[in-house]
Design a protein around this motif. Sequence first.
Motif, mmCIF file in Angstrom:
data_model
loop_
_atom_site.group_PDB
_atom_site.id
_atom_site.type_symbol
_atom_site.label_atom_id
_atom_site.label_comp_id
_atom_site.label_asym_id
_atom_site.label_seq_id
_atom_site.Cartn_x
_atom_site.Cartn_y
_atom_site.Cartn_z
ATOM 1 N N HIS A 119 27.309 -36.774 10.839
ATOM 2 C CA HIS A 119 28.196 -36.338 11.920
ATOM 3 C C HIS A 119 28.173 -34.826 12.092
ATOM 4 O O HIS A 119 28.816 -34.305 12.994
ATOM 5 N N TRP A 120 27.453 -34.101 11.214
ATOM 6 C CA TRP A 120 27.269 -32.665 11.394
ATOM 7 C C TRP A 120 26.294 -32.446 12.548
ATOM 8 O O TRP A 120 25.266 -33.133 12.647
ATOM 9 N N PHE A 147 45.519 -31.299 6.670
ATOM 10 C CA PHE A 147 44.764 -30.723 7.784
ATOM 11 C C PHE A 147 43.590 -31.602 8.195
ATOM 12 O O PHE A 147 42.505 -31.113 8.495
ATOM 13 N N GLY A 148 43.793 -32.908 8.182
ATOM 14 C CA GLY A 148 42.790 -33.830 8.700
ATOM 15 C C GLY A 148 41.995 -34.579 7.660
ATOM 16 O O GLY A 148 41.350 -35.575 7.972
ATOM 17 N N GLY A 149 42.021 -34.125 6.415
ATOM 18 C CA GLY A 149 41.246 -34.795 5.382
ATOM 19 C C GLY A 149 41.941 -35.995 4.776
ATOM 20 O O GLY A 149 41.305 -36.839 4.162
ATOM 21 N N VAL A 150 43.267 -36.061 4.891
ATOM 22 C CA VAL A 150 44.144 -37.121 4.364
ATOM 23 C C VAL A 150 44.255 -37.051 2.848
ATOM 24 O O VAL A 150 45.358 -37.022 2.292
ATOM 25 N N GLU A 174 33.296 -25.800 12.174
ATOM 26 C CA GLU A 174 32.812 -27.082 12.684
ATOM 27 C C GLU A 174 33.504 -28.241 11.981
ATOM 28 O O GLU A 174 33.949 -29.209 12.620
ATOM 29 N N LEU A 175 33.606 -28.152 10.651
ATOM 30 C CA LEU A 175 34.221 -29.245 9.880
ATOM 31 C C LEU A 175 35.649 -29.494 10.308
ATOM 32 O O LEU A 175 36.036 -30.631 10.625
ATOM 33 N N PRO A 179 36.597 -34.370 15.037
ATOM 34 C CA PRO A 179 37.343 -35.614 14.820
ATOM 35 C C PRO A 179 36.735 -36.460 13.704
ATOM 36 O O PRO A 179 37.338 -37.440 13.265
ATOM 37 N N TYR A 180 35.538 -36.079 13.260
ATOM 38 C CA TYR A 180 34.851 -36.807 12.184
ATOM 39 C C TYR A 180 34.914 -36.057 10.862
ATOM 40 O O TYR A 180 34.036 -36.225 10.004
ATOM 41 N N GLN A 181 35.974 -35.260 10.678
ATOM 42 C CA GLN A 181 36.088 -34.443 9.468
ATOM 43 C C GLN A 181 35.950 -35.282 8.201
ATOM 44 O O GLN A 181 35.243 -34.889 7.260
ATOM 45 N N GLN A 182 36.599 -36.432 8.159
ATOM 46 C CA GLN A 182 36.576 -37.229 6.936
ATOM 47 C C GLN A 182 35.177 -37.755 6.629
ATOM 48 O O GLN A 182 34.737 -37.754 5.473
#
Length: 297
Positions: A119-120, A147-150, A174-175, A179-182
């Motif tokens: 996803h990068w 911050f999005g990682g859960v 970018e990370l 929306p695909y951070q995880q």
Amino acid sequence: MARVSVMQTEERRAGVRGALAALAENPVKNKAVLVKPNFNTADPAPGSTHNDTLTALVDQLWEMGAASIRLGERSYTPTHQVMQQKGVGALLEERQVQVIDFDDLAPGDWVLCRPADTHWNDGFRVARPILEAECLVSTGCLKTHQFGGVITLSLKLHVGVVPAFRNGFAYMQELHGSPYQQEMIAEINAPFSPALIVMDGIDTFVDGGPATGKRIKGNVMLAATDRVAVDAVGVAMLKHLGSNPAVMEPGIFELRQIKRAAELGIGVRSTSDIDLVPADDASAGLSAALEKILSRG
């Protein structure tokens, strides 16, 4: 089956020693070891690796027969400042541990990785010492990520092997903007594999994190050789303690970090592939409670 040892204790040195003894694996003997801690910031544990956990781990690695030990890290603020604030310099020097500040790496020592399935946008870079380590040992903290990682466990720990900004690109921007951070967190882990993971849950964040959050006593130390397995047990521990809805509601392998890592073959593919090993009789009750949570998938 991937073994994960569970040591229930209030004392970090005893926890590291007991968890490693129960794991009954020694991948470090006669190896050049590189330790990756959680030094993103200098905030008190679990905001960062506790100095007692770090020194106990280093002492155990020497006892296990490590040929040499280095420590490598890239922090959110300048890495040397974080280490100075934590006061680890003298502790590491007296234990003959060489520090590699990833901030000081030459541009060519940030190796571009372009997996076919990622996803990068254009791949990511990894610190060369991580990729070339004969024996990588990772030590993280048990906590959530607001911050999005859960969750921020062993998979998330390795965000610190990717630069914030190098070769003209802002990788952390970018990370954290994706929306695909995880999924991207999991994908960072594909090019390398720690031989040993120790996770400190003596203090935990069950909400907030990674630097500050709702802190409670977890009184547990985990050890494993499989990142996905130890993170699954870490999530079970957060569920046992009572965490936020993002952790409590999904199944363990429905959490996107863990799901993606399993898809990539980074570790086990289900909770049924995890073998929990209590370190002693006092840890058996907690191990049984975690086993029950794992059994729900």
